[in-house]
Structures are given as C-alpha cells and as structure tokens.
Design a protein around this motif. Structure first.
Motif, mmCIF file in Angstrom:
data_model
loop_
_atom_site.group_PDB
_atom_site.id
_atom_site.type_symbol
_atom_site.label_atom_id
_atom_site.label_comp_id
_atom_site.label_asym_id
_atom_site.label_seq_id
_atom_site.Cartn_x
_atom_site.Cartn_y
_atom_site.Cartn_z
ATOM 1 N N ALA A 56 -3.130 14.289 37.668
ATOM 2 C CA ALA A 56 -3.585 12.938 37.351
ATOM 3 C C ALA A 56 -2.638 12.251 36.378
ATOM 4 C CB ALA A 56 -4.998 13.001 36.768
ATOM 5 N N ASP A 57 -2.182 12.981 35.382
ATOM 6 C CA ASP A 57 -1.275 12.426 34.379
ATOM 7 C C ASP A 57 0.034 11.974 35.008
ATOM 8 O OD1 ASP A 57 -0.233 11.910 31.694
ATOM 9 O OD2 ASP A 57 0.967 13.718 32.008
ATOM 10 N N ARG A 58 0.625 12.832 35.843
ATOM 11 C CA ARG A 58 1.898 12.475 36.449
ATOM 12 C C ARG A 58 1.750 11.301 37.405
ATOM 13 N NH1 ARG A 58 4.114 12.652 32.989
ATOM 14 N NH2 ARG A 58 5.858 11.931 34.242
ATOM 15 N N ALA A 59 0.621 11.283 38.155
ATOM 16 C CA ALA A 59 0.389 10.168 39.075
ATOM 17 C C ALA A 59 0.269 8.846 38.311
ATOM 18 C CB ALA A 59 -0.873 10.423 39.897
ATOM 19 N N LEU A 60 -0.453 8.855 37.205
ATOM 20 C CA LEU A 60 -0.630 7.633 36.420
ATOM 21 C C LEU A 60 0.646 7.219 35.711
ATOM 22 C CD1 LEU A 60 -4.148 8.363 34.953
ATOM 23 C CD2 LEU A 60 -3.576 6.552 36.579
ATOM 24 N N ASP A 61 1.496 8.197 35.421
ATOM 25 C CA ASP A 61 2.762 7.889 34.754
ATOM 26 C C ASP A 61 3.804 7.354 35.728
ATOM 27 O OD1 ASP A 61 4.001 7.899 32.141
ATOM 28 O OD2 ASP A 61 5.385 9.422 32.926
ATOM 29 N N GLY A 62 3.460 7.315 37.011
ATOM 30 C CA GLY A 62 4.347 6.703 37.988
ATOM 31 C C GLY A 62 5.067 7.648 38.915
ATOM 32 N N ASP A 63 4.806 8.946 38.811
ATOM 33 C CA ASP A 63 5.462 9.874 39.738
ATOM 34 C C ASP A 63 4.942 9.622 41.154
ATOM 35 O OD1 ASP A 63 6.633 10.887 37.511
ATOM 36 O OD2 ASP A 63 5.825 12.915 37.704
ATOM 37 N N ASP A 64 5.836 9.323 42.065
ATOM 38 C CA ASP A 64 5.451 9.076 43.447
ATOM 39 C C ASP A 64 6.589 9.490 44.353
ATOM 40 O OD1 ASP A 64 7.333 7.088 43.059
ATOM 41 O OD2 ASP A 64 5.930 5.420 43.252
ATOM 42 N N GLY A 65 6.506 9.163 45.637
ATOM 43 C CA GLY A 65 7.555 9.558 46.564
ATOM 44 C C GLY A 65 7.769 11.054 46.516
ATOM 45 N N ARG A 66 9.008 11.458 46.360
ATOM 46 C CA ARG A 66 9.334 12.891 46.342
ATOM 47 C C ARG A 66 8.834 13.604 45.089
ATOM 48 N NH1 ARG A 66 13.603 10.738 49.466
ATOM 49 N NH2 ARG A 66 14.090 12.026 51.312
ATOM 50 N N GLU A 67 8.370 12.857 44.105
ATOM 51 C CA GLU A 67 7.830 13.470 42.888
ATOM 52 C C GLU A 67 6.303 13.419 42.833
ATOM 53 O OE1 GLU A 67 9.795 11.634 39.589
ATOM 54 O OE2 GLU A 67 11.561 12.924 39.802
ATOM 55 N N THR A 68 5.654 13.077 43.927
ATOM 56 C CA THR A 68 4.199 13.033 43.960
ATOM 57 C C THR A 68 3.625 14.388 43.554
ATOM 58 O OG1 THR A 68 4.216 11.356 45.705
ATOM 59 C CG2 THR A 68 2.186 12.636 45.433
ATOM 60 N N PRO A 69 2.665 14.421 42.635
ATOM 61 C CA PRO A 69 2.160 15.703 42.130
ATOM 62 C C PRO A 69 1.097 16.327 43.026
ATOM 63 C CG PRO A 69 1.130 13.889 40.949
ATOM 64 C CD PRO A 69 2.132 13.268 41.876
ATOM 65 N N PHE A 70 1.158 17.642 43.134
ATOM 66 C CA PHE A 70 0.190 18.430 43.904
ATOM 67 C C PHE A 70 -0.140 19.667 43.078
ATOM 68 C CE2 PHE A 70 -0.888 19.624 48.570
ATOM 69 C CZ PHE A 70 -1.988 20.378 48.172
ATOM 70 N N SER A 71 -1.378 19.749 42.600
ATOM 71 C CA SER A 71 -1.823 20.895 41.826
ATOM 72 C C SER A 71 -2.293 22.004 42.755
ATOM 73 C CB SER A 71 -2.972 20.473 40.907
ATOM 74 O OG SER A 71 -3.686 21.608 40.450
#
Length: 337
Positions: free
Chosen positions: A99-114
């Motif tokens: 959730a933190d990485r998604a809200l900080d703008g990580d998207d595309g190839r950096e989309t987070p998956f726990s």
C-alpha cells in the motif's frame, strides 16, 4: 514488478498435508527466476497496534499467546506453530508495504505485489478461519487511511480469490471509506457473498459480491469486470486499489470448480491496471490463495509480465447464460444500468 517477500513467512508451517504450505512461496520465486525485472523487498513486520486497527485486541492477544505456547489447531482448517505469530506480523507488514509503495507512486514495472503468508481474507474482526489469522489486505487498507504521509479518503479492495472474502467484507461492511468487491465461486467455502450483501448503514452500496456459478470461465470473469466491477469502482473514485490476489479459480487448482486459464489473470490484471489509471489511484497486490503450485507460479508470473509489457490474450469462450443472468442481477442491485 517489485515483490514484497520475507523468509519469515516460510516459518509458518501448518504441516505436510495442509494445502497452505510454505512451498507456495518457494514455487512463486522459482517461477519468477527467469523473468525480467523482478525485484524482492523485505518490509518491516506490522506492529500489534497497526493490526489492531482492524482486529479485536483481545483476539490478537489470544493468537499471540496461542503461538507462544506452541500453536496447534485453532479450528479444523487453521493451524499454527510457534513461529506463526512472526509470520502473521510479517505478512501484514508486507501488505502495508504494498500500500505504501502504491501510494508513493510506484507503478508500471515497479508495481508492488506482496507475497506474504499466511493469507488473510477469511480472518474476521475477532476470529481466525480458512487458513487466515490476520486480514492482511484489511490491515493495509486501514493503514493507508490512517497514514499521515498520504491523503487517502477511499480505498477499493478487489478480491478475485475463488473463495468469498468474508473477513474483508465483515471488517468494512458498515463503512463508506472502503469499497469491497469479491468475485468468487457461489456456494463454496465459507458460503457467504450473495449478491444482496451490499453493505449496511454508512457502508450501504460499498460491498459488491459476484458469486460465479461453477464452470464459469475467462469470458465470464472479464465480463464481470467490464460490466459491473470497473464501472462501480470508477464511480467510487478510490485513492488506492488493493487486489486480494488468490489464484485458486484456475481450472487446474485442486480446490474449485471455476475454469479460469492462466491467461485470465493477465486479462484481469490489465482491467485493474486500466481502472487504477483512469481514477488516478495507487495499485498494489496482496497474495491470497492458490494451491496448485505449478499454476500458482505461472499465474503470478503472468501478472508480473503484464506490467513488464506483455499484452494479454483475449478470451476465446462465450459468456454462458448463467453468468449473464448473474451480471444482470449485480448491475441492477448496484444501480449500474
């Protein structure tokens, strides 16, 4: 993609005959070995206070003590060992990381998956069930709403695990700040998730259930997203979209009677990604079920490849009549016509 992962989650071991095995994470990592752009990140475990944002404190204390005493069978399906409490905290912490990485703008190839475990979507406010002790995606949603670093008013949770996300629904059923969607097999464990379950009080209309008939396949799931789920969430306009990503609706998973191919998960990922873009929301994934190790690994890899530039292949089957009737009901109940 960037995958949240910790070896701590391997220490929760329900036993050799239990389907929710540490080998699930090992299989995923093995399947990603030859994929481009995979990165692993270890997050901090969630604190007791963070988890208590969505769970009863006395229940959490009971779980902690149960594990400290060596664990055992909490119920016939849900088993703990001494190390389970640490794994539970880590799994919840990894979901918060997503959730933190998604809200900080990580998207595309950096989309987070726990890819933590044990999974969480069956854990209700004050009890464990269905392999789940703590509702990881609910913890992450509440963390996002409470985080001082982000201005989050609304979170959407989309659960495509084959089992109804009853715990997530239970926790947020009377709240308007979290919209919970579950597309699952009708009549399967835990037997909840009817179309008419749409929320209560302030949360009326912010729960959507799509109970698929046995035998539903790729085209039916794509139609559910296009006709009901995406329009509803576009109207809701969330700041964050979290996917409870279970992969046990696959036709080769031993638990269900839904007939999804591996490609279906690329198609659903593509629809969710487009939704998040259209409403300018962060997007993160949190692992739930999936018990056929080979297909679990394959499906997670296809989610990753979708963000790495692979175009999903459209379904080649027709939407069957039972699915069409179901979607007409869901659309009518939620006023989407």
């Amino acid at each position: 993609m960037r995958f949240g992962y910790s070896n701590t989650c391997l220490e929760h071991d329900p036993g050799p005959r239990h389907p929710e095995t540490p080998d699930r994470l090992r299989a995923i990592r093995e399947g990603l070995k030859r994929k481009h752009g995979v990165e692993y990140v270890e997050a901090d475990p969630a604190s007791f206070e963070t988890i208590a944002g969505v769970h009863d404190r006395s229940y959490l204390e009971d779980v902690r003590e149960f594990c400290a005493d060596g664990g055992g069978n909490w119920d016939p399906d849900t088993t703990a060992v001494e190390e389970t409490w640490d794994a539970v905290r880590m799994s919840a912490g990894l979901a918060c990381w997503a959730a933190d990485r998604a809200l900080d703008g990580d998207d595309g190839r950096e989309t987070p998956f726990s890819i933590g475990r044990p999974p969480g979507h069956h854990a209700i406010y004050d009890d464990a069930m269905g392999f789940c002790f703590v509702n990881n995606v609910a913890v992450a949603a509440q963390w996002a709403l409470d985080a001082d670093a982000y201005d989050v008013d609304r979170v959407a949770i989309v659960d495509w695990d084959v089992h109804h996300g009853n715990g997530t629904q239970d926790i947020f059923y009377d709240r308007e700040d979290v919209f919970v969607v579950s597309v699952h097999e009708a009549g399967l464990y835990p037997g909840t998730g009817a179309v008419e379950e749409t929320g209560a009080g302030d949360g009326e209309g912010t729960t959507m259930n799509v109970p698929m008939p046995a035998g539903a396949a790729d085209s039916g799931y794509v139609a559910a997203f296009e006709r009901a789920i995406v329009p509803a969430l576009e109207g809701y306009d969330p700041d964050l979209v979290l996917v409870s990503a279970g992969f046990d609706a696959h036709r080769h998973d031993p638990i269900s009677r839904i007939r999804l191919t591996s490609e279906a998960y690329a198609l659903l990922t593509d629809r969710i990604r487009s939704l998040a873009t259209s409403v300018d929301a962060g997007l993160g994934f949190v692992l739930e079920g999936g018990y056929g190790l080979e297909v679990l690994a394959e499906c997670v890899a296809l989610v990753h490849e979708t963000f790495d530039g692979r175009d999903p292949l459209g379904p080649d089957d027709e939407v069957n009549e039972k699915v069409t009737e179901l979607l007409e009901e869901v659309v009518a109940v939620h006023g989407l016509e």
